[in-house]
Design a protein around this motif. Sequence first.
Motif: not given
Lengths: 174, 423
Positions: A5-6, A8-10, A15, A17, A28, A30-31, A47, A50
Amino acid sequence: MAAPESGDGNNGAARMVTLISSDNTRFEVEAAAASLSQTLQLTILDGGGGGGDGIPLPNVDSATLSKVLEYCIKHAPAAANGGAPNATAVDRAELERFDNEFVNIDQSVLYSLIMAAHNLEIEGLQSLVAKKVADMIKGKSPMEIRRTLGFPDPTPEEQAEMNAHMLEYGWAYE
Amino acid sequence: MGPEMEPPGMDLDEEEEWACGDDAEDQFDRLPDAVLLDVFNRIGDVKALGRCALVSRRFHDLVPLVDSVFVRVDCVIPDDVPQPASPQRLAAAALAAAAAAPAPALAPVATHAPRGGRGGALAHIARILLGGISRPIQALGQILSPAAAAVSRRSPPQPASPPAPAADVSHHSPSEVLRAFKELRRLHIELPTGELGIDDGVLLKWKADFGSTLGSCVILGASSVSSKPPLSPATPPEAAAADSSAAPPDSNRDSEESGALPESLYTNGGLKLRVVWTISSLIAASARHYLLQPIIANHATLDSLNLTDADGQGVLTMDKKQLQELRVRPVSASGSSHRTLMPALSMRLYYAAHVELPGGTLLKGATLVAIRPSEDALREDGGAGAAGSAANSWISNAFEEPYRSAAKVLLKRTPYCLEMNSF
């Protein structure tokens, strides 16, 4: 694979997408870059996109999407600065140079970009491509504009109609 | 237009149903209206838009919806209609007043004061100024037409029946050209030259905003502009500009140091010249404003209007609120002339013998004049203690760089104040 989920990993890496083009190629990014698209922004905020999910873009083919993402990646840092009030003159000049190069492309590619920018609502790209087309139109006669944009020659009816409008817009020829 | 071919190589066809143009033959004609209109709004130039309207039926329907237009006036025909003598008199009167009041003081200027002009710079500028007033009137009266307009102006009235198309393109006013545009929001008109004839090397720029009458005006002038030999790179441009007024050895008078007007300016004609610049600029601005009335009346949707010139001399702006004000409260003309009546004005004149611009250019006899209606100036100065850099931002922000820096430097000086009656 379970999509993290968003939240995590922030903290670590940015992040990411996944976007899926109409011909099923996965990109892929970056958000932050993908979020330049108003259309994608909400999905991404929720979210989406991902992990293995990916956001399908049935209107954009892979060649166009890769071009669009090239733009987004380049412009994302400035956009994150809120229109880059802190950007140095050098940064701005570099973005401008990039933009000029970016639209120096085939007309069919330009057309695809216009449509993609419109569908994805990427404001900066929309104005960049619109300006490019505007520049193609400026300084040309109606017939030259038709040819530049690849319109077929006018039918006799259309020609007659345009001739009738000449009076109205005659000043445009001085 | 029959359906003919599909564009090769693109698979965007099925993506969206366009509002129109579905039967169009090519890619660009299949762009949605909103996208095409976005393109048209970036063309700007009214002639390019006019030609665009003749490209196809669909373009013809879309072009009038454009909301942003730029009109470049092609040619200006000198007017030989005798102008009322008032501008010259005004300048003379103001000069007399300035001469009579060498100390910073209120110097009421009577619009009907006897002529007091003496030769030199005054005569020179005033003469050019007279021509200058009439030019923008002509410019907006008949434009977009080289050659032909000059001839037809002299010729008898045109026959009532519409002339052949070839003759019809002879002259067109901006009002006429803009008639097709029903959704105009932003309009920029550019005159081919500034109205004020100035000698080589002299700098004169003005920026004015108007509602029904003048809102404010800022003028920047210099008696000469020269490029300086390259600076020692140790001095940052900003600092150099800030220091320059005190730095040059030939400007080391005490009055100069304290920021007041140097004594010599009162006696050598320097101040007179600056008052002439000021009045000339105000007259040019008010003549431009007067001309805009029919355009504003025809375009109720306008919310930004700029009238500039290719020389970069004068900028007249009207914002949404000011346009609205003019619609509610019509313009008063100044006597029988073709310009907007100026209200009583309160002016502050700042002077520095030298100002160095960030690019290394040196302004000599640099002058900044900040003008507001006396009414507004009184109200604001009487209210919460004005002053401060925020209160002066309209002055320093009037010009683009490098002139903005010059204005900022000049603003630090002690102003010479002048009041003028309505004219």
